[in-house]
Design an enzyme around this catalytic site. Sequence first.
Site, PDB file in Angstrom:
ATOM      1  N   LYS A   1     -17.762  -6.709  21.203  1.00 27.27           N
ATOM      2  CA  LYS A   1     -18.367  -5.398  21.452  1.00 27.27           C
ATOM      3  C   LYS A   1     -19.190  -4.935  20.246  1.00 27.27           C
ATOM      4  O   LYS A   1     -20.162  -4.186  20.399  1.00 27.27           O
ATOM      5  CB  LYS A   1     -17.283  -4.378  21.813  1.00 27.27           C
ATOM      6  CG  LYS A   1     -16.642  -4.630  23.186  1.00 27.27           C
ATOM      7  CD  LYS A   1     -17.645  -4.442  24.307  1.00 27.27           C
ATOM      8  CE  LYS A   1     -17.041  -4.550  25.683  1.00 27.27           C
ATOM      9  NZ  LYS A   1     -18.004  -4.341  26.767  1.00 27.27           N
TER      10      LYS A   1
ATOM     11  N   PRO B   1      -9.919  -0.314  37.486  1.00 30.41           N
ATOM     12  CA  PRO B   1      -8.960  -1.332  37.936  1.00 30.41           C
ATOM     13  C   PRO B   1      -8.481  -2.238  36.809  1.00 30.41           C
ATOM     14  O   PRO B   1      -7.295  -2.576  36.735  1.00 30.41           O
ATOM     15  CB  PRO B   1      -9.754  -2.113  38.986  1.00 30.41           C
ATOM     16  CG  PRO B   1     -10.743  -1.120  39.520  1.00 30.41           C
ATOM     17  CD  PRO B   1     -11.116  -0.252  38.353  1.00 30.41           C
TER      18      PRO B   1
ATOM     19  N   TYR C   1     -12.250  -9.066  21.648  1.00 35.32           N
ATOM     20  CA  TYR C   1     -12.938  -7.970  22.353  1.00 35.32           C
ATOM     21  C   TYR C   1     -13.763  -7.133  21.375  1.00 35.32           C
ATOM     22  O   TYR C   1     -14.968  -6.923  21.565  1.00 35.32           O
ATOM     23  CB  TYR C   1     -11.892  -7.103  23.053  1.00 35.32           C
ATOM     24  CG  TYR C   1     -12.471  -5.981  23.882  1.00 35.32           C
ATOM     25  CD1 TYR C   1     -13.157  -6.245  25.056  1.00 35.32           C
ATOM     26  CD2 TYR C   1     -12.317  -4.649  23.496  1.00 35.32           C
ATOM     27  CE1 TYR C   1     -13.680  -5.207  25.820  1.00 35.32           C
ATOM     28  CE2 TYR C   1     -12.834  -3.616  24.257  1.00 35.32           C
ATOM     29  CZ  TYR C   1     -13.516  -3.898  25.417  1.00 35.32           C
ATOM     30  OH  TYR C   1     -14.032  -2.877  26.170  1.00 35.32           O
TER      31      TYR C   1
ATOM     32  N   ASP D   1     -23.066 -13.882  38.992  1.00 29.64           N
ATOM     33  CA  ASP D   1     -22.184 -14.077  37.845  1.00 29.64           C
ATOM     34  C   ASP D   1     -23.069 -13.926  36.610  1.00 29.64           C
ATOM     35  O   ASP D   1     -24.023 -14.684  36.429  1.00 29.64           O
ATOM     36  CB  ASP D   1     -21.575 -15.490  37.914  1.00 29.64           C
ATOM     37  CG  ASP D   1     -20.620 -15.763  36.767  1.00 29.64           C
ATOM     38  OD1 ASP D   1     -20.753 -15.130  35.704  1.00 29.64           O
ATOM     39  OD2 ASP D   1     -19.748 -16.632  36.932  1.00 29.64           O
TER      40      ASP D   1
ATOM     41  N   ARG E   1      -4.213  -3.796  32.790  1.00 30.77           N
ATOM     42  CA  ARG E   1      -3.704  -3.888  31.412  1.00 30.77           C
ATOM     43  C   ARG E   1      -2.403  -3.097  31.282  1.00 30.77           C
ATOM     44  O   ARG E   1      -1.496  -3.492  30.555  1.00 30.77           O
ATOM     45  CB  ARG E   1      -4.754  -3.377  30.412  1.00 30.77           C
ATOM     46  CG  ARG E   1      -5.903  -4.346  30.193  1.00 30.77           C
ATOM     47  CD  ARG E   1      -6.748  -3.999  28.980  1.00 30.77           C
ATOM     48  NE  ARG E   1      -7.590  -2.834  29.151  1.00 30.77           N
ATOM     49  CZ  ARG E   1      -8.709  -2.790  29.880  1.00 30.77           C
ATOM     50  NH1 ARG E   1      -9.117  -3.869  30.511  1.00 30.77           N
ATOM     51  NH2 ARG E   1      -9.415  -1.686  29.974  1.00 30.77           N
TER      52      ARG E   1
END
Length: 253
Positions: free
Chosen positions: A155, A187, A151, A62, A192
Amino acid sequence: MVKNITGTLKGKSILVTAAAAGIGKAVALEAAQEGAMVTAVDIDMAGLEKIASDNITTMKLDVTDQTGITRLVNTNEPFDGIVNVAGYVHHGSILNCDPDSWKKSFTLNVDSMFYILRVAIPKMIQNGGGSIVNISSVVSSIKGFPDRLAYGSSKAAILGLTKSVACDFINQGIRCNAVCPATVDTPSWRQRCEELGKTMGSYQQAREYFEMRQPMKRIGTAEEVSGVVNFLLSDRGAFITGQFYNVDGGTMI
Ligand SMILES: NC(=O)c1ccc[n+]([C@@H]2O[C@H](COP(=O)([O-])OP(=O)(O)OC[C@H]3O[C@@H](n4cnc5c(N)ncnc54)[C@H](O)[C@@H]3O)[C@@H](O)[C@H]2O)c1
């Protein structure tokens, strides 16, 4: 399909995160085909098992687990290349992004890279250097898209981290670049489409929305991203550091 295999990563050991699916999987498979010894990590062991081979060692990791990362780096020979792929897309504007979603976006998308690089870079330097590729997105400081507050912010932070690492270790043989895809068929992108399809009417309508948003009127493939990543990992990219590569179907024309 990957074409023109030339062994450009022969002799190199490469760590790839989020390698069980999507872009990370394509990077790991292509790097192995190019001759690298790949350490492929993910939380999805079932997915990783599908790509395990003589050239691909798989391990559960992880990327938000600092202890696990330190153990992985300390128990392996120095990596010649590191590809930080793991990332998560939160959907929403500042009015519907709660603090937990904001925090999760930064923990998974940015902190993970900080955790990995701070322990891996000293070993890379001792080994004479290496190439780091961070997966960002055109949704960052490069471009805004609707409902990508957390997001895009995270980023954008990756691009700052990339420049900083490139600058700090340029004389110690470390190169650090970022690859910034637009929408790519993976995937999580299909997921989404499922989610957006519920409000748009259908999965197909959501899919077409994403396709029409890109000037080439199609979704990219994971292999179209992995080709650029593996170029940057290889010695063909030896004079390139601190750069951002948009792999975006013309989004930033
Ligand atoms: N697909 C796109 O359209 C697109 C566009 C731009 C950027 N990106 C970026 O590319 C990267 C990969 O995206 P994708 O769409 O290929 O991925 P995906 O979501 O399809 O697959 C992600 C993989 O990450 C793994 N993962 C999730 N949490 C993890 C964790 N904590 N530790 C380790 N592994 C974990 C999952 O198990 C899965 O195998 C992400 O950083 C994403 O933001 C994707």
